[in-house]
Design a protein around this motif. Structure first.
Motif, PDB file in Angstrom:
ATOM      1  N   GLY A 204      -2.812   0.472  -1.136  1.00 34.17           N
ATOM      2  CA  GLY A 204      -4.318  -0.160  -0.882  1.00 34.17           C
ATOM      3  C   GLY A 204      -4.600  -1.062  -1.992  1.00 34.17           C
TER       4      GLY A 204
ATOM      5  N   ALA B 230      -9.486   0.826  -3.570  1.00 33.91           N
ATOM      6  CA  ALA B 230      -9.191   1.507  -2.248  1.00 33.91           C
ATOM      7  C   ALA B 230      -9.754   3.116  -2.597  1.00 33.91           C
ATOM      8  CB  ALA B 230      -7.827   1.236  -1.839  1.00 33.91           C
TER       9      ALA B 230
ATOM     10  N   ASN C  14      -0.536  -1.659  -4.894  1.00 29.51           N
ATOM     11  CA  ASN C  14      -1.092  -2.497  -4.219  1.00 29.51           C
ATOM     12  C   ASN C  14      -0.135  -3.730  -3.515  1.00 29.51           C
ATOM     13  OD1 ASN C  14      -1.254  -3.818  -6.390  1.00 29.51           O
ATOM     14  ND2 ASN C  14      -3.126  -4.151  -6.761  1.00 29.51           N
TER      15      ASN C  14
ATOM     16  N   ARG D 131      -8.188   2.386   2.296  1.00 24.82           N
ATOM     17  CA  ARG D 131      -8.850   1.315   2.185  1.00 24.82           C
ATOM     18  C   ARG D 131     -10.416   1.906   2.053  1.00 24.82           C
ATOM     19  NH1 ARG D 131      -9.084  -4.281   5.945  1.00 24.82           N
ATOM     20  NH2 ARG D 131     -10.277  -5.380   4.290  1.00 24.82           N
ATOM     21  N   THR D 132     -11.101   1.605   0.975  1.00 24.08           N
ATOM     22  CA  THR D 132     -12.415   1.859   0.689  1.00 24.08           C
ATOM     23  C   THR D 132     -12.571   3.468   0.680  1.00 24.08           C
ATOM     24  OG1 THR D 132     -13.244   1.492   3.001  1.00 24.08           O
ATOM     25  CG2 THR D 132     -13.271  -0.347   1.279  1.00 24.08           C
TER      26      THR D 132
ATOM     27  N   PHE E 185      -3.477  -4.056   7.047  1.00 24.44           N
ATOM     28  CA  PHE E 185      -4.795  -3.637   7.393  1.00 24.44           C
ATOM     29  C   PHE E 185      -5.303  -4.054   8.466  1.00 24.44           C
ATOM     30  CE2 PHE E 185      -5.097  -3.369   2.434  1.00 24.44           C
ATOM     31  CZ  PHE E 185      -5.042  -1.858   2.310  1.00 24.44           C
TER      32      PHE E 185
END
Length: 314
Positions: A46, A50, A200, A216-217, A306
């Motif tokens: 990520g 992330a 990443n 992700r997030t 993504f």
């Protein structure tokens, strides 16, 4: 001299069950459920922010979840975290070596903290394992970024952990050092050590990992093999051409099966294909519609992975 690492015999190495981590009002991990197999390399992939480092810290017990449970070697955290830490080696982003000490002195100090048996012999073993024997008496301040990273990995291996956790293993190192570190991690896996790697870099995850968890997030988008991840994202056909030619090609390809999207670039076009389409077929159509300066086929990058995960249900 050779090093044999004894594998842990038991359940899956790590299991997250609906784990949420919050700092104030900010959610860093959002209901993560994930299993990391024993004796395998699991990648946590990520972008920055992330939640990768928080996830790794949670495995060690350094970060307590706000909700959910984490099991390591079939023991619940944080109740058994002190005992479990003896079976875990950790390399975070900062190598945190003592610059004024030699490689041997850095490792000797760490060995004393872990009460490693026969520390001199064990230090010699891990130095050989990481190809650092010729750096034994060199001060840490004089080591390159790649060598410092390898010393940090050696330090994490002193107590022969069942589980090695590495945050950004090749951060700030050159290409040669990067591949050397990859080789060492593969050896550890072959010797029975369970490895969890955050990165990443998509190519790093593909080169190392048996399974890749994509964050992700703070949310887990998917957890699957690298091959499936790449197939899901498909490939990209980069075409070099003039702007007007690009418009002609776009018109010719619009609506064709297997084309996910077409994007204009400074040098021409990027044509994104799903995993089932053969790029040669699309390239033949391109050449039938226009003359181009050049082309290349490449795999998806992280941003494209993504996009594919957002467009296609997991």
């Amino acid at each position: 001299m050779s090093t044999r690492i004894q594998p842990f015999k038991g359940a899956d190495a790590v299991h997250f069950d609906a784990v949420t981590c919050q700092i104030g009002t900010r959610t860093i991990l959002d209901r993560i459920s994930l299993t990391m197999k024993r004796g395998a390399i699991t990648g946590v992939l990520g972008p920055n922010g992330a939640g990768k480092t928080t996830l790794l810290s949670s495995i060690t017990g350094l970060r307590r979840p706000s909700a959910g449970t984490i099991t390591v070697f079939n023991e619940n955290l944080p109740e058994r975290s002190n005992k479990l830490r003896q079976r875990i080696g950790v390399v975070f982003q900062e190598t945190a070596l003592y610059d004024e000490l030699t490689t041997f002195e850095n490792l000797s100090f760490a060995a004393s903290l872990y009460t490693v048996a026969r520390p001199k012999d064990r230090i010699a073993e891990v130095l050989e394992l990481l190809s650092l024997s010729d750096r034994t008496h060199e001060r840490a301040r004089n080591l390159s970024g790649g060598l410092r990273r390898r010393v940090a990995i050696a330090r994490a291996l002193l107590h022969a952990p069942d589980l090695l956790i590495i945050d950004e293993p090749t951060l700030g190192v050159d290409v040669e050092a990067r591949h050397a570190i990859w080789s060492h991690l593969r050896f550890l896996k072959a010797s029975g050590t369970t490895v969890v790697v955050s990165t990443n870099y998509l190519d790093e995850a593909l080169a190392l990992c048996d399974t890749v968890a994509v964050l992700r997030t703070g949310q887990l988008l998917t957890c699957e093999t690298p091959d499936k991840l790449v197939a899901r994202a498909g490939s990209c056909l980069d075409v070099e051409c003039e702007e007007q030619t690009g418009e002609t090609i776009t018109q010719a390809l619009t609506g064709q099966h297997g084309i996910l999207r077409i994007a204009q670039t400074p040098s021409g076009l990027s044509i994104f294909l799903n995993g089932k389409i053969v790029p040669d077929e699309i390239m033949r159509m391109v050449l039938q519609s226009a003359t181009v300066s050049g082309f290349r086929v490449r795999g998806a990058d992280l941003a494209e992975v993504f996009r594919s995960l957002e467009e296609v249900p997991s």
